[in-house]
Design a protein around this motif. Structure first.
Motif, PDB file in Angstrom:
ATOM      1  N   ARG A  52      -0.004  -5.490   1.404  1.00 52.87           N
ATOM      2  CA  ARG A  52      -0.904  -6.439   0.758  1.00 52.87           C
ATOM      3  C   ARG A  52      -1.784  -7.183   1.770  1.00 52.87           C
ATOM      4  O   ARG A  52      -2.976  -7.329   1.588  1.00 52.87           O
ATOM      5  N   ASP A  53      -1.144  -7.644   2.851  1.00 54.10           N
ATOM      6  CA  ASP A  53      -1.887  -8.477   3.808  1.00 54.10           C
ATOM      7  C   ASP A  53      -2.350  -7.604   4.967  1.00 54.10           C
ATOM      8  O   ASP A  53      -1.719  -7.573   6.025  1.00 54.10           O
ATOM      9  N   VAL A  54      -3.426  -6.915   4.753  1.00 49.69           N
ATOM     10  CA  VAL A  54      -3.944  -6.070   5.836  1.00 49.69           C
ATOM     11  C   VAL A  54      -4.634  -6.968   6.828  1.00 49.69           C
ATOM     12  O   VAL A  54      -5.508  -7.753   6.469  1.00 49.69           O
ATOM     13  N   MET A  55      -4.204  -6.860   8.073  1.00 48.14           N
ATOM     14  CA  MET A  55      -4.790  -7.710   9.096  1.00 48.14           C
ATOM     15  C   MET A  55      -6.054  -7.057   9.626  1.00 48.14           C
ATOM     16  O   MET A  55      -6.047  -5.881   9.955  1.00 48.14           O
ATOM     17  N   ALA A  61      -8.752 -15.175  12.583  1.00 48.54           N
ATOM     18  CA  ALA A  61      -7.297 -15.085  12.400  1.00 48.54           C
ATOM     19  C   ALA A  61      -6.638 -16.358  12.902  1.00 48.54           C
ATOM     20  O   ALA A  61      -7.009 -16.894  13.952  1.00 48.54           O
ATOM     21  N   GLU A  65      -0.822 -15.501  12.765  1.00 51.38           N
ATOM     22  CA  GLU A  65      -1.004 -14.067  12.483  1.00 51.38           C
ATOM     23  C   GLU A  65      -0.421 -13.195  13.585  1.00 51.38           C
ATOM     24  O   GLU A  65       0.060 -12.103  13.335  1.00 51.38           O
ATOM     25  N   VAL A  68       3.260 -12.531  12.968  1.00 50.15           N
ATOM     26  CA  VAL A  68       3.454 -11.589  11.855  1.00 50.15           C
ATOM     27  C   VAL A  68       3.206 -10.177  12.359  1.00 50.15           C
ATOM     28  O   VAL A  68       4.000  -9.255  12.121  1.00 50.15           O
ATOM     29  N   TYR A  69       2.093  -9.995  13.106  1.00 51.66           N
ATOM     30  CA  TYR A  69       1.758  -8.683  13.657  1.00 51.66           C
ATOM     31  C   TYR A  69       2.852  -8.200  14.599  1.00 51.66           C
ATOM     32  O   TYR A  69       3.259  -7.047  14.561  1.00 51.66           O
TER      33      TYR A  69
END
Length: 177
Positions: A52-55, A61, A65, A68-69
Motif C-alpha cells: 500500500r505504502d509505496v515509497m 519524505a 520513512e 520503515v525502508y
C-alpha cells in the motif's frame, strides 16, 4: 492429606538441576510426563501480496520513512538468505542420497563378485571329487574278484576322504586386505 512443603534447593550445576527434575518426576510415577513437541523450523513471513505504502524518491519524505525502508529491506534480505539456505540444504541432501546409492551399488557389485568366486570354488571342488571317484571306479574294474571283498572298505575310505576334504575348506576371508 496435606502435602509437606518441599525444601527450597538451589541447584549449583546443570547435573544437579537435572537430578532435581528427575526426582520431582519420580515422586509420582503415575502422573503423565509432558513431552514437548518438536518446534517447527523458523520461516520468514511471505512478501506482501499488495504493497500500500509505496515509497517514492521524492524530496518530501519524512524522517521516519528511512526506518520503515530499513525494516522492509532487512526483512527481504532475511527472506532471501533463508531461501538460499534451504536450497543449499536440499542440494546437500540430494548429494548425500546419490552418494548412499553409489556406495550401495558398489557394495552389491563386490558381493556379487565374491559370490561368483565362491561358487566357482565350490564347483571346482565338486568336479575334483567326481574325478577322484571316477579314477577309483576305473581302478576297481580290473580287479573284479577283489571288488566284493574290499567294497565295504572302499566305501568307508571314500566317506573318510570326503570328510577330510570338507575339513580342508578354503578360508572365507583373508586377513590383511
Amino acid at each position: 492429606p496435606r502435602k509437606e512443603p518441599q525444601p527450597l534447593v538451589i541447584p549449583r550445576s546443570a547435573a544437579e538441576e537435572q537430578r532435581l527434575r528427575l526426582e520431582r518426576l519420580m515422586r509420582n510415577p503415575e502422573k503423565t510426563v509432558p513431552i514437548p513437541e518438536k518446534l517447527n523450523e523458523w520461516a520468514p513471513r511471505p512478501p506482501p501480496e499488495f504493497v500500500r505504502d509505496v515509497m517514492g524518491s521524492s524530496a518530501g519524505a519524512g524522517s521516519g520513512e528511512f526506518h520503515v525502508y530499513r525494516h522492509l529491506r532487512r526483512r527481504e534480505y532475511q527472506r532471501q538468505d533463508f531461501m538460499d539456505a534451504m536450497a543449499e540444504k536440499q542440494r546437500l541432501d540430494e548429494e548425500f542420497q546419490k552418494k548412499l546409492e553409489r556406495n550401495k551399488m558398489i557394495a552389491e557389485e563386490q558381493t556379487a563378485k565374491r559370490r561368483r568366486k565362491r561358487q566357482k570354488l565350490k564347483e571346482k571342488k565338486l568336479q575334483a571329487k567326481k574325478n577322484k571317484l571316477e579314477q577309483k571306479k576305473q581302478e576297481k574294474e580290473p580287479d573284479q574278484s577283489q571288488e566284493r571283498v574290499s567294497s565295504e572298505d572302499d566305501e568307508e575310505d571314500s566317506k573318510e576322504e570326503e570328510e577330510k576334504e570338507d575339513d580342508a575348506e578354503e578360508p572365507s576371508f583373508v586377513m590383511g586386505r
